[in-house]
Every structure is written in structure tokens, then in C-alpha cells.
Write an enzyme that holds these catalytic residues in place. Structure first.
Site, PDB file in Angstrom:
ATOM      1  N   HIS A 181       0.835  -1.209   0.000  1.00 13.93           N
ATOM      2  CA  HIS A 181       0.000   0.000   0.000  1.00 13.93           C
ATOM      3  C   HIS A 181       0.869   1.259   0.000  1.00 13.93           C
ATOM      4  O   HIS A 181       0.682   2.154  -0.839  1.00 13.93           O
ATOM      5  CB  HIS A 181      -0.907  -0.017   1.229  1.00 13.93           C
ATOM      6  CG  HIS A 181      -1.811   1.167   1.336  1.00 13.93           C
ATOM      7  ND1 HIS A 181      -3.107   1.161   0.887  1.00 13.93           N
ATOM      8  CD2 HIS A 181      -1.610   2.415   1.835  1.00 13.93           C
ATOM      9  CE1 HIS A 181      -3.657   2.338   1.102  1.00 13.93           C
ATOM     10  NE2 HIS A 181      -2.761   3.118   1.682  1.00 13.93           N
ATOM     11  N   GLU A 182       1.804   1.314   0.940  1.00 12.96           N
ATOM     12  CA  GLU A 182       2.648   2.502   1.046  1.00 12.96           C
ATOM     13  C   GLU A 182       3.612   2.608  -0.137  1.00 12.96           C
ATOM     14  O   GLU A 182       3.955   3.717  -0.552  1.00 12.96           O
ATOM     15  CB  GLU A 182       3.428   2.480   2.366  1.00 12.96           C
ATOM     16  CG  GLU A 182       2.557   2.469   3.616  1.00 12.96           C
ATOM     17  CD  GLU A 182       1.577   3.638   3.672  1.00 12.96           C
ATOM     18  OE1 GLU A 182       1.887   4.702   3.102  1.00 12.96           O
ATOM     19  OE2 GLU A 182       0.508   3.482   4.283  1.00 12.96           O
TER      20      GLU A 182
ATOM     21  N   HIS B 258       1.948   4.547  -2.882  1.00 11.68           N
ATOM     22  CA  HIS B 258       2.093   5.997  -2.670  1.00 11.68           C
ATOM     23  C   HIS B 258       3.498   6.461  -3.058  1.00 11.68           C
ATOM     24  O   HIS B 258       3.672   7.456  -3.775  1.00 11.68           O
ATOM     25  CB  HIS B 258       1.865   6.345  -1.195  1.00 11.68           C
ATOM     26  CG  HIS B 258       0.468   6.137  -0.703  1.00 11.68           C
ATOM     27  ND1 HIS B 258      -0.631   6.591  -1.387  1.00 11.68           N
ATOM     28  CD2 HIS B 258      -0.002   5.549   0.427  1.00 11.68           C
ATOM     29  CE1 HIS B 258      -1.724   6.284  -0.697  1.00 11.68           C
ATOM     30  NE2 HIS B 258      -1.364   5.647   0.395  1.00 11.68           N
TER      31      HIS B 258
END
Length: 369
Positions: free
Chosen positions: A25-26, A29
Site C-alpha cells: 500500500h505505502e 504511494h
């Protein structure tokens, strides 16, 4: 019936499930931010005091926090892990050029969206691999068996009828029917079916069945009462697997939305809301059943993480996306003060939800009996 796995095994399984998902997820980003030239000061898996970490040549601190319930990327110009702008920060000319909040709204929008998107892409990749290796569920949605006294018989469904959709959702396989029906115990649904050349529809009041899983835990599920003699799986190629897995992931996401709406509308008990403790228990149980079951659960957790983060709640990615959409419409950013109050409200909401779901989890473990 299987015994519950030991506590240490549950903890390890939970970390092995949630850790990679948070990282993916990170990383979504981070990679899109890098693409747009945004500088990252910290990349953290977990919150709180740093347990381990290292700094790369770009000055980003990669670290692991002691509380493994999430993660964050802190970009240049961020005040905190929630990516609130630091209005008081004194940035050099070089820092201003790579600061997250100095980028156009659409770049910030895509950077934030990339986190949940990465989770959905991971789930699609896992399901695609399963479909190539084992085949995708493709049992014909034709009623070969209609259980006497079932909801299907009461609604007039006969042997040989092909179910086209249930509750407004298309059913290409018997597995689709089971997925839609199982989360609607006791509900009345409209069924559209084909009998010969004719297409008709009928209403069915789904039955409620109490079932137990391999670990003796009870669940209420909906039953229609049709079936096939055996399940079928269709082998697919690599090219076909991606769109098939995308559709499968979309269907599972829709089921999550349906379940959430049932709770909001009062049709499903709030006791069905689980939190980190329940997730940990399920991770341990599935890991004890085997690698296949555990990886399948990781894909479901990944969809769940992506979906939850898209909810329009400040502090979550969805809340940021709302702010950037508002900025696009207003042609100017939402004020720092308004964002601050929104983030405070969002944090209070998330903490309240955490306490509530933890209480539910403990109750499901029998602590209050």
C-alpha cells in the site's frame, strides 16, 4: 474439527499477512510520488518507536515501528504521518520544489489513490495466479438440484432453470449465486432466470442457516436451495486471467460494499464488524490450514485494506481524495484550519471504531460470557 492455533502462531500469521499488505500500500504511494518528483522523508511500516531502519541515498528513512497496525510515507512538507501540510515549516528552495503540497492537485490525487490501487492490483495478481494454476470457479448456474422446501422451490424455481441474476447482480456461475446469497440471510431478493427460451423473474425469501467452520465458529448465512452435482473449474491462460481476476476482485469488493450497507441500514447486526483481533485470529486459522488458504486470505485482506482506505473519512486516503476533488472544483485548496478539524474528527471516528470492533472481537472470543 480443527483446534484453534496457539497465540504465538496467530501473532506471526497476522504479521506475515498485514505487514506485506501495508508495505505494498505505502509502496504505491511512494512510487507514484517518486514519479512526480516528490521527496519522501520517511517510509514506515507500523507506528510508534522505531524498531529497525536504514536511510537510503535520497535521504528517505525506511523503518519499522513497534505497533504493526498500519504504515505511512511522510513526504517533504508534511506535518505528520497523515500528510497534513505544515504551514509553519521553513523549506529551502530545493525542498519546496519536491514538497508534496506544492504539487498540482491532480498529482496529489494520483499519489494518494495509488495506495489503495496497489492493494487491489495485488489481489488481482494473486487471483490471476490461482486461475492460471488451478482454474477459475465456473460451475454452470443451472439448477440441477432444487432442495424441497427451500427458498428456491417456494419461489417457483425448477430443475433446469438457469439463474441470470440475483438481487440485481449478474450470475455467471453457481459460485456467484452463493456469494450473493450468503450475505443476505432472511432477505427477500428478486431472481431473474431462464426456462427454455423464456426469461422470467420471481421473488424469493432467502432462508437463514447457522453453519460452523472448521474451527467450530458459527455464522448465519443465506440459502437459496439450488445446486449442481459437482463444482467445475475452468483453466484460463495468462492473458485471460487478468480480466477474469479483475472481475472477481470487483465482485468481492461489491460484496464488501453490500455488507457495509447492510450494517448501516440496520439489516445486519453491528456485532458482525470485526477488528484487528478478529483479523489476527482468522489469519492464524487460515495459515494453519495451509499456504493456499493463507494466500487466498491475504488477497481478501488486500481488497479490504484498499476498500477501507477509499472511504471518504479524513485521516484515510479517501478523505484526502475528497479534499483534492474539492480543490479541483473550488480552484483553491481547502483551508488548513478546515482540514485540521476534519482530521481531528476523522481520528476520533477511527479510534471509536477501533474500540468498538475490539469490544466485538473480545465478545466473539467469549470473554464476556
Amino acid at each position: 474439527m480443527f483446534d484453534q492455533p496457539p497465540l504465538w502462531f496467530i501473532a506471526v500469521a497476522f504479521l506475515c499477512a498485514i505487514g506485506p499488505l501495508v508495505f505494498i500500500h505505502e509502496l504505491g504511494h511512494y512510487l507514484v510520488a517518486r514519479w512526480f518528483g516528490v521527496g519522501a522523508e520517511q517510509f514506515s511500516i507500523g507506528f510508534g518507536r522505531e524498531v529497525a531502519g536504514w536511510s537510503d541515498k535520497r535521504g528517505t528513512r525506511w523503518k519499522v515501528g513497534w505497533l504493526p497496525l498500519g504504515g505511512y510515507v511522510k513526504f517533504v512538507g508534511d506535518m505528520n504521518a497523515a500528510s497534513q501540510a505544515d504551514a509553519d515549516a521553513e523549506l529551502s528552495a530545493g525542498q519546496r520544489s519536491v514538497a508534496f503540497h506544492n504539487k498540482p492537485w491532480w498529482q496529489r490525487f494520483l499519489i494518494v489513490l495509488a495506495g489503495p490501487a496497489a492493494n487491489f492490483l495485488l489481489a488481482i495478481a494473486i487471483f490471476a495466479a490461482f486461475f492460471v494454476a488451478l482454474g477459475r470457479p465456473a460451475t454452470n448456474p443451472v439448477a440441477q438440484v432444487v432442495t424441497p422446501g427451500s427458498a428456491a422451490e417456494m419461489a417457483g424455481i425448477r430443475v433446469g432453470d438457469r439463474i441470470l441474476d440475483v438481487a440485481g447482480q449478474g450470475t455467471d456461475s453457481l459460485e456467484d449465486i452463493a456469494r450473493i446469497v450468503s450475505i443476505r440471510p432472511g432477505e427477500q431478493v428478486t431472481i431473474r432466470y431462464q426456462r427454455g427460451e423464456a426469461i422470467a423473474s420471481t421473488d424469493a425469501l432467502l432462508q437463514v442457516e447457522e453453519v460452523k467452520d472448521q474451527f467450530g465458529q458459527s455464522f448465519r448465512i443465506g440459502r437459496l436451495g439450488i445446486g449442481q452435482e459437482r463444482r467445475e473449474f475452468e483453466k484460463v491462460g495468462v492473458v485471460e486471467a487478468i480480466p477474469a481476476a479483475t472481475g472477481y476482485t470487483f465482485a468481492l469488493t461489491r460484496s464488501m460494499i453490500d455488507g457495509l450497507w447492510q450494517i448501516i441500514s440496520g439489516r445486519r447486526s453491528t456485532k458482525d464488524l470485526g477488528g484487528p483481533l478478529k483479523m489476527a485470529q482468522i489469519a492464524g486459522q487460515q495459515a494453519s490450514l495451509g499456504l493456499f488458504e493463507f494466500i487466498q486470505l491475504v488477497a481478501l485482506f488486500s481488497i479490504n485494506l484498499g476498500f477501507i482506505n477509499l472511504l471518504p473519512v479524513p485521516m484515510l486516503d479517501g478523505g484526502h481524495l475528497v479534499f483534492y476533488a474539492a480543490e479541483a472544483v473550488r480552484r483553491k485548496p481547502v483551508s488548513i484550519r478546515a482540514q485540521e478539524w476534519a482530521f481531528r474528527g476523522g481520528l476520533a471516528m477511527l479510534l471509536a471504531l477501533l474500540v468498538f470492533t475490539t469490544f466485538n472481537d473480545l465478545a466473539s472470543f467469549g470473554l464476556f460470557r
